[in-house]
Write an enzyme that holds these catalytic residues in place. Sequence first.
Site, PDB file in Angstrom:
ATOM      1  N   TYR A  30      10.730  30.039  -7.636  1.00  0.00           N
ATOM      2  CA  TYR A  30      10.054  31.332  -7.872  1.00  0.00           C
ATOM      3  C   TYR A  30       9.565  31.163  -9.349  1.00  0.00           C
ATOM      4  CZ  TYR A  30      11.368  33.130  -3.429  1.00  0.00           C
ATOM      5  OH  TYR A  30      11.676  33.638  -1.904  1.00  0.00           O
TER       6      TYR A  30
ATOM      7  N   PHE B 262       6.710  28.996  -9.797  1.00  0.00           N
ATOM      8  CA  PHE B 262       5.573  29.364  -9.307  1.00  0.00           C
ATOM      9  C   PHE B 262       4.779  30.176 -10.112  1.00  0.00           C
ATOM     10  CE2 PHE B 262       7.060  28.936  -4.591  1.00  0.00           C
ATOM     11  CZ  PHE B 262       6.879  27.465  -4.562  1.00  0.00           C
TER      12      PHE B 262
ATOM     13  N   GLU C  13       0.716  33.686  -0.620  1.00  0.00           N
ATOM     14  CA  GLU C  13       0.591  32.162  -1.421  1.00  0.00           C
ATOM     15  C   GLU C  13       1.223  31.536  -0.864  1.00  0.00           C
ATOM     16  OE1 GLU C  13       2.299  32.363  -5.378  1.00  0.00           O
ATOM     17  OE2 GLU C  13       3.637  34.223  -4.919  1.00  0.00           O
TER      18      GLU C  13
ATOM     19  N   GLU D 138       4.182  24.642   3.219  1.00  0.00           N
ATOM     20  CA  GLU D 138       4.891  26.098   3.417  1.00  0.00           C
ATOM     21  C   GLU D 138       4.429  26.919   4.475  1.00  0.00           C
ATOM     22  OE1 GLU D 138       5.491  27.748  -0.563  1.00  0.00           O
ATOM     23  OE2 GLU D 138       4.689  25.941  -1.445  1.00  0.00           O
TER      24      GLU D 138
END
Length: 422
Positions: A223, A226, A332, A341
């Site tokens: 995370y 990202f 996202e 994803e």
Amino acid sequence: KESDLWNVPHIAFMDTTKVNSELDQTRIALLLKFARYVDLTHILMDLPKTEDDVKLLGNLLHEFTQVHTELWIKLDMNDQQSYDRLQQLKQRSKKYLRVMISINPTKTYGELNRWLGEDLACINVESHQVGEGIDLSIALQAQLKVLLTACPYLSLQLFAPWSNGLFEYNTTTPQTSAIFVQLYNFYQTLPDLPLSEGIVGHYNELIQYPIQPLAENLSNVIYQNFELDAVKYEAYEQAMVEAIKEIGQFQKHIVITVAGCGRGPIVDAAIRAIDVFDKLSFTIYAIEKNPQALILLNMKLFQQWKDHPVNLIAEDMRHWTPPKKTDILVSELLGSFSDNELSPECLWGAESFLHTHALSIPSVYTSYIAPVSYYKGYSIIKREETPVVVKMKQFSMATKDRPQAVFSFAHPFADQQPVQSK
């Protein structure tokens, strides 16, 4: 670090231009054995001039078992057959070979692109072939200027026989050679490497298997990586502003759903977007199934988000039943090729709670395919049948055609029939 730029590896040079005699083969074999004995880290050798010598050298290298030694092959880019002989040497030796290409800064060369598909270690600048008084800023050929300009980005070094070693980008100790000084000055005019190289540069050339956020909960580090892409979240914020403008023309209360919100960066962007509109009211649903990420999200809910219309939903977006229909769906989930994803699959499931006029961000995306030459990656994954993700640097396009579109998905899917089993 500036002080590290001159801390270059010790390189042992081995003359392998001729390998056809028994004496040459014995000499090279003994040198390789001694290199293994003293644990040399780098060996530089010439690319033989004939196919027979290539085969003989390949056989000798095949017997060389020192796995920690980098083998560098020096070749002349003026030799039109050197690329083919290099491929033969790799096949024969079964060894990973890095390349040092020799260039004359004032000459014009043929196709340079294919060399970028090799694992280039450095560039040998043949300064002794440059005449006295030559101004490199004028004489340096355009294609070589592009190649030399790319050296810092590709982490290439320049080999300068007249400087007693290697020098890299931004060195502060130029030697006395006129050509060296000109090259040094040329590099000082180049712009600094982009900030992104300092942030995600450690991912360059790193072979990774696609993450599976539906099957496995993502870690905090993923995370965090990202969220380093600040430009992306600025774009999301602006896209939400435009979507609110469109829907706000006929509706005074707007529901925004952030599907798979992770640690909440898009929720933060949504809050900034709605603050622009004082005549509209909003509800923000933040959906996340990762129980570890929900700990941080709950902290943000009662601290940063307490004065904003945020509702945290600890659910799988495919199975959640919302109290209100959604006007703007934001996610996202986009990943790499064919999208690893789980977009569009997860978004197809989430679209069940959309208004008929709803907008999706992103609304459409396409995967492209193109053949490339990428020796560094191929040497690692050649026996794999699983797709991998890699931020390539030293690669070349294997065709002059533009990448071709393969998969394209739009949201809401409208006329697209979602097939969950595929």
